[in-house]
Scaffold this motif. Structure first.
Motif, PDB file in Angstrom:
ATOM      1  N   GLU A 213      14.225  51.317  30.427  1.00 33.72           N
ATOM      2  CA  GLU A 213      13.210  51.788  29.487  1.00 33.72           C
ATOM      3  C   GLU A 213      12.473  52.976  30.089  1.00 33.72           C
ATOM      4  N   THR A 223       3.072  47.526  26.738  1.00 30.54           N
ATOM      5  CA  THR A 223       3.354  46.190  26.200  1.00 30.54           C
ATOM      6  C   THR A 223       4.648  46.172  25.400  1.00 30.54           C
ATOM      7  N   ALA A 224       4.903  47.248  24.627  1.00 30.81           N
ATOM      8  CA  ALA A 224       6.103  47.260  23.788  1.00 30.81           C
ATOM      9  C   ALA A 224       7.368  47.232  24.644  1.00 30.81           C
ATOM     10  N   ILE A 225       7.446  48.126  25.649  1.00 31.38           N
ATOM     11  CA  ILE A 225       8.675  48.137  26.451  1.00 31.38           C
ATOM     12  C   ILE A 225       8.769  46.889  27.325  1.00 31.38           C
ATOM     13  N   THR A 227       7.724  43.935  26.510  1.00 29.94           N
ATOM     14  CA  THR A 227       8.178  42.848  25.638  1.00 29.94           C
ATOM     15  C   THR A 227       9.690  42.937  25.423  1.00 29.94           C
ATOM     16  N   ALA A 228      10.159  44.166  25.179  1.00 26.20           N
ATOM     17  CA  ALA A 228      11.598  44.362  24.996  1.00 26.20           C
ATOM     18  C   ALA A 228      12.339  43.929  26.263  1.00 26.20           C
ATOM     19  N   LYS A 230      11.261  41.732  28.451  1.00 23.23           N
ATOM     20  CA  LYS A 230      11.131  40.294  28.617  1.00 23.23           C
ATOM     21  C   LYS A 230      12.270  39.555  27.907  1.00 23.23           C
ATOM     22  N   ALA A 231      12.685  40.118  26.762  1.00 22.71           N
ATOM     23  CA  ALA A 231      13.762  39.504  26.000  1.00 22.71           C
ATOM     24  C   ALA A 231      15.069  39.490  26.788  1.00 22.71           C
ATOM     25  N   GLY A 255      -0.189  39.559  31.371  1.00 23.16           N
ATOM     26  CA  GLY A 255      -0.655  39.172  30.041  1.00 23.16           C
ATOM     27  C   GLY A 255       0.481  38.699  29.156  1.00 23.16           C
ATOM     28  N   LEU A 256       1.673  39.282  29.352  1.00 26.01           N
ATOM     29  CA  LEU A 256       2.815  38.940  28.507  1.00 26.01           C
ATOM     30  C   LEU A 256       3.604  37.765  29.066  1.00 26.01           C
TER      31      LEU A 256
ATOM     32  N   ILE B   3      10.136  37.449  20.125  1.00 25.59           N
ATOM     33  CA  ILE B   3       9.980  38.817  20.609  1.00 25.59           C
ATOM     34  C   ILE B   3       9.366  39.680  19.504  1.00 25.59           C
ATOM     35  N   GLN B   6       5.813  38.898  19.265  1.00 25.59           N
ATOM     36  CA  GLN B   6       5.101  39.487  20.395  1.00 25.59           C
ATOM     37  C   GLN B   6       4.850  40.976  20.167  1.00 25.59           C
ATOM     38  N   GLN B   7       5.872  41.685  19.665  1.00 24.45           N
ATOM     39  CA  GLN B   7       5.708  43.118  19.399  1.00 24.45           C
ATOM     40  C   GLN B   7       4.653  43.336  18.324  1.00 24.45           C
ATOM     41  N   ASN B  10       1.320  42.908  20.032  1.00 29.87           N
ATOM     42  CA  ASN B  10       1.063  44.120  20.817  1.00 29.87           C
ATOM     43  C   ASN B  10       0.573  45.241  19.916  1.00 29.87           C
ATOM     44  N   GLY B 142       6.142  30.918  21.047  1.00 26.44           N
ATOM     45  CA  GLY B 142       6.907  31.645  22.057  1.00 26.44           C
ATOM     46  C   GLY B 142       6.318  32.985  22.441  1.00 26.44           C
ATOM     47  N   HIS B 144       3.012  35.430  23.524  1.00 22.91           N
ATOM     48  CA  HIS B 144       1.782  35.231  24.282  1.00 22.91           C
ATOM     49  C   HIS B 144       0.666  36.089  23.713  1.00 22.91           C
ATOM     50  N   THR B 146      -3.534  36.917  24.816  1.00 17.20           N
ATOM     51  CA  THR B 146      -4.591  36.606  25.781  1.00 17.20           C
ATOM     52  C   THR B 146      -5.940  36.552  25.069  1.00 17.20           C
ATOM     53  N   GLU B 260       4.418  51.984  16.496  1.00 14.89           N
ATOM     54  CA  GLU B 260       4.680  52.388  17.878  1.00 14.89           C
ATOM     55  C   GLU B 260       5.312  51.258  18.663  1.00 14.89           C
ATOM     56  N   SER B 261       4.737  50.082  18.499  1.00 14.84           N
ATOM     57  CA  SER B 261       5.181  48.926  19.250  1.00 14.84           C
ATOM     58  C   SER B 261       6.601  48.530  18.866  1.00 14.84           C
ATOM     59  N   ALA B 264       9.099  51.369  19.922  1.00 15.51           N
ATOM     60  CA  ALA B 264       9.452  51.386  21.341  1.00 15.51           C
ATOM     61  C   ALA B 264      10.305  50.177  21.688  1.00 15.51           C
ATOM     62  N   GLY B 265      10.033  49.048  21.030  1.00 11.68           N
ATOM     63  CA  GLY B 265      10.737  47.819  21.359  1.00 11.68           C
ATOM     64  C   GLY B 265      12.158  47.775  20.836  1.00 11.68           C
ATOM     65  N   ASP B 269      17.894  49.267  20.803  1.00 10.41           N
ATOM     66  CA  ASP B 269      18.884  48.350  20.229  1.00 10.41           C
ATOM     67  C   ASP B 269      19.405  48.856  18.888  1.00 10.41           C
TER      68      ASP B 269
END
Lengths: 396, 308
Positions: A213, A223-225, A227-228, A230-231, A255-256, B3, B6-7, B10, B142, B144, B146, B260-261, B264-265, B269
């Motif tokens: 990434e 956080t976005a990258i 999270t990706a 983490k998968a 945090g994640l 996931i 989570q995104q 975020n 699943g 997270h 905070t 954005e989130s 990027a995530g 893919d």
């Protein structure tokens, strides 16, 4: 302007030498005859002003110490006594200033250059030294490009980023147990260069790069990258970049709930990182090129000599000292201070320096290539171990 | 699925920060049709002032963390309100009748001045947020989240709701809406447009101060240059939602954060590794271009009557 007659030039040289020596106040008596002593100028370039001035002064003093010691002992080249003179110049850590200063040194007729401090200044300056045929040994530039330009004049006593990347990649797989490694870089020449080398080394050691990434050197949100990443369930996360990004990154990993081990290069191995990341920094591993002074073979003696004269050592002074010694060693081998004569001898130089066995490969990189790994414990970096990335210099 | 969730989380956290800052842009634009480019720097000032106060209280006076944070936040709000008032009074009001380009240029000037003042006062180093918030993590299917993230979103929603109430349910809000429609006519009705403009700047700056503190607490660092990118993103959010429209700024902010989130995530893919996460910003701005092509005044931009 007409060329000066020979006797006048000699007289002038004698005057220069006399002034130079009495100016130092070290030698009491005047030299026997001027023709016996030849002054050899060596340039030393580092930022002597600005935010990196303390590092620049450190490099300059390291080279100066080596020169002073050699002068005290006395060297004879081509049957004539030689007095080395170090000309310190300030490149302000600025690539533009670096080329100006480099040209100035070339015009002054220096026979070699110790410097520059930064990769960003060493690289543009190396072109000028190369064109003038003057050998350059940088004590602290780590960018791979510096010795990859095909310049036979560029050398360094500091481990480069390729060697560092290799050590980091192998460490991630072998020592941190990283079968699955995620890589992030900040798209700068430094971060990307280092990350690319880590990727190669991870694959070569049997690890798998599960995520690649990218971010920028101005981002704060990862956080976005993350999270990706983490998968993909990585064991180790390597970040090629600097501490202002690395610190929030480890916080966000927490945090994640991303439990991968965090690994970084020398951009992360800073006191600033430990301060900014706070508790999240605990257990982070990062590398830095070179050896901590206490582990250097000649570290203790060097520290005593250096501190007595110039005060505490910052970082690279031992490398500048070894760089100056390597240059003079090559001159001795060639029995000449003429760049064309002693340049071919530099790759053949082998000696035990302060930082370890000194020698260069055919590209100009230092042979030993020491990398030290550190880990944050409490809020401080503790030395884990020092790894030698290249072939040991004693060989051959 | 976890996931994706989570995104989304975020994105919502990031988006609610963008939204708070975007409100400042949109309120000023609604009344003066001026883009206050110094707004990002006001956000930065909020973060810096809060950190300075907290540092002084924690180290100097040994105050408990909660008190230090509360006082830091309050101090940041007060300083930023004064800053917002002063900026309008000094840099914009004298140019109220001048061509609009002049005010835009002074806005950029103010932004540079604030950046450099912050650099001189606090230095070029990154400043770390003291560990006053004990981080707790909760699991939702699943994903997270905070306690800090929950607090950020909750506070942002609360402030946005309060602002909507203020604009639509109070005399002051009515005066603001009237001034937005026509300052001259509002003046004839006994409203002092200058006072209303000042109030608008002060409210916007207060929201920015809160956003600045949120950003530095969330990421753990503050820097004299942090306002630039934040301001740019928030301005984009305001335009996306329809600049001048309060609900639009909220929608635009949240949307931008989520885009954005998710961008990027998933971009890697989705394009089979052809495009990586370094195209994160390209993705966000591409959506902005698309929206503006089909709806030039933004998503909610046409309801000009409701702007404030």
């Amino acid at each position: 302007m007409q060329a000066l007659p020979l006797f006048k030039r000699l007289a002038l040289a004698a005057a220069v030498v006399t002034v130079g020596l009495t100016g130092c106040g070290k030698q009491e008596g005047a030299p026997k005859t001027a023709a016996d002593i030849v002054v050899v100028k060596i340039g030393s370039v580092a930022p002597l002003t600005g935010p990196q001035a303390h590092l620049g002064k450190d490099n300059d003093s390291g080279a100066r110490l080596a020169i002073d010691e050699v002068n005290a002992v006395g060297v004879t080249l081509g049957g004539r006594k030689v007095q080395f003179q170090l000309i310190g110049e300030d490149d302000q850590a600025d690539p533009k200033a670096a080329t100006i200063v480099a040209q100035k040194l070339v015009d002054q007729g220096v026979k070699g250059v110790i410097g520059h401090l930064n990769s960003g200044t060493s690289i543009p300056a190396s072109k000028i030294y190369h064109d003038a045929g003057i050998p350059q040994i940088s004590p602290s530039a780590t960018a791979i490009k510096y010795t990859e330009q095909g310049f036979k004049t560029a050398f360094r006593t500091m481990t480069n980023d390729r060697q560092q990347g290799r050590v980091l990649g192998e460490y991630a797989v072998q020592k941190l147990g990283g079968k699955r490694v995620a890589i992030i870089d900040d798209r700068t020449a430094y971060g990307q260069g280092l990350a690319d080398e880590v990727v190669k080394a991870v694959r070569a050691s049997g690890g798998e790069v599960v995520a690649r990434e990218y971010t920028s050197d101005r981002s704060t949100d990862f956080t976005a990258i993350l999270t990706a990443i983490k998968a993909k369930k990585p064991d180790v996360l390597f970040y090629g970049g600097m501490d202002p990004q690395g610190a929030p990154m480890v916080r966000q990993m927490q945090g994640l709930g991303l439990k991968a081990r965090f690994l970084g290069g020398d951009g992360v191995q800073t006191a600033e990182f430990a301060r900014l990341a706070g508790a999240a920094a605990e257990g982070v591993t990062a590398s830095s090129p070179g050896i901590p002074i206490d582990s250097m073979p000649g570290g203790k003696a060097f520290r005593e000599k250096f501190t007595a004269k110039y005060g505490p050592i910052q970082t690279y002074a031992p490398y500048a000292y070894d760089a100056a010694r390597a240059m003079i060693e090559a001159m001795k081998r060639a029995d000449s201070a003429e760049p064309a004569k002693y340049l071919p001898e530099i790759p053949k130089v082998r000696f035990t320096g302060v930082t370890g066995e000194i020698g260069f490969d055919d590209k100009g990189d230092v042979l030993g290539g020491a990398i030290t790994l550190y880990r944050v414990k409490g809020d401080k970096w503790e030395v884990l171990e020092t790894v030698f990335s290249g072939a040991p210099a004693v060989k051959k | 699925m976890d996931i994706f969730l989570q995104q989304l989380i975020n994105g919502l956290v990031l988006g609610s920060i963008y939204a708070l800052i975007a409100l400042g842009y949109t309120m000023v634009y609604g009344i003066l049709e001026l883009i206050n480019f110094a707004h990002g720097e006001v956000t930065m000032m909020g973060a810096m002032v809060c950190l300075a106060i907290m540092q002084a209280l924690l180290v100097g006076a040994g105050a408990p963390p909660g008190v230090a944070l509360a006082l830091g936040l309050a101090g940041a709000i007060v300083v930023c309100m004064a800053l917002g008032f002063t900026i309008e009074r000094v840099a914009y009001r004298p140019l109220r009748r001048a061509p609009r380009l002049a005010a835009l240029i002074t806005a950029i000037g103010v932004s540079i001045v604030l950046q450099n003042v912050a650099m001189l006062v606090w230095g070029k180093r990154y400043i770390s947020f003291p560990p006053v918030i004990e981080l707790a993590r909760y699991d939702i299917a699943g994903a997270h989240i905070t306690n800090l993230q929950i607090a950020i979103v909750a506070l942002a929603v609360l402030l946005m709701a309060a602002l909507l109430l203020l604009v639509h349910r109070t005399r002051l809000g009515r005066a603001m809406r009237a001034t937005a429609q026509s300052p001259d006519l509002a003046a004839l009705m006994g409203i002092n447009p200058n006072a209303i403009v000042s109030v608008t700047f002060v409210i916007g700056a207060a929201l920015a101060a809160v956003a600045g503190v949120m950003v530095s607490a969330y990421y753990g660092i503050a820097h004299y240059y942090m306002g630039f990118l934040l301001g740019l993103k928030a301005f984009t959010a305001a335009v996306l939602g329809g600049i001048g429209n309060i609900a639009g700024a909220v929608l635009g902010g949240l949307l931008l954060g989520v885009i954005e989130s998710l961008g990027a995530g998933y971009i890697g893919d989705l394009t089979f590794g052809f495009l990586g996460s370094h195209y994160q910003d390209v993705f966000a701005f591409f959506v902005l271009i698309l929206v503006l092509v089909f709806r030039p005044s933004g998503l909610l931009g046409e309801r000009v009557g409701e702007r404030a």
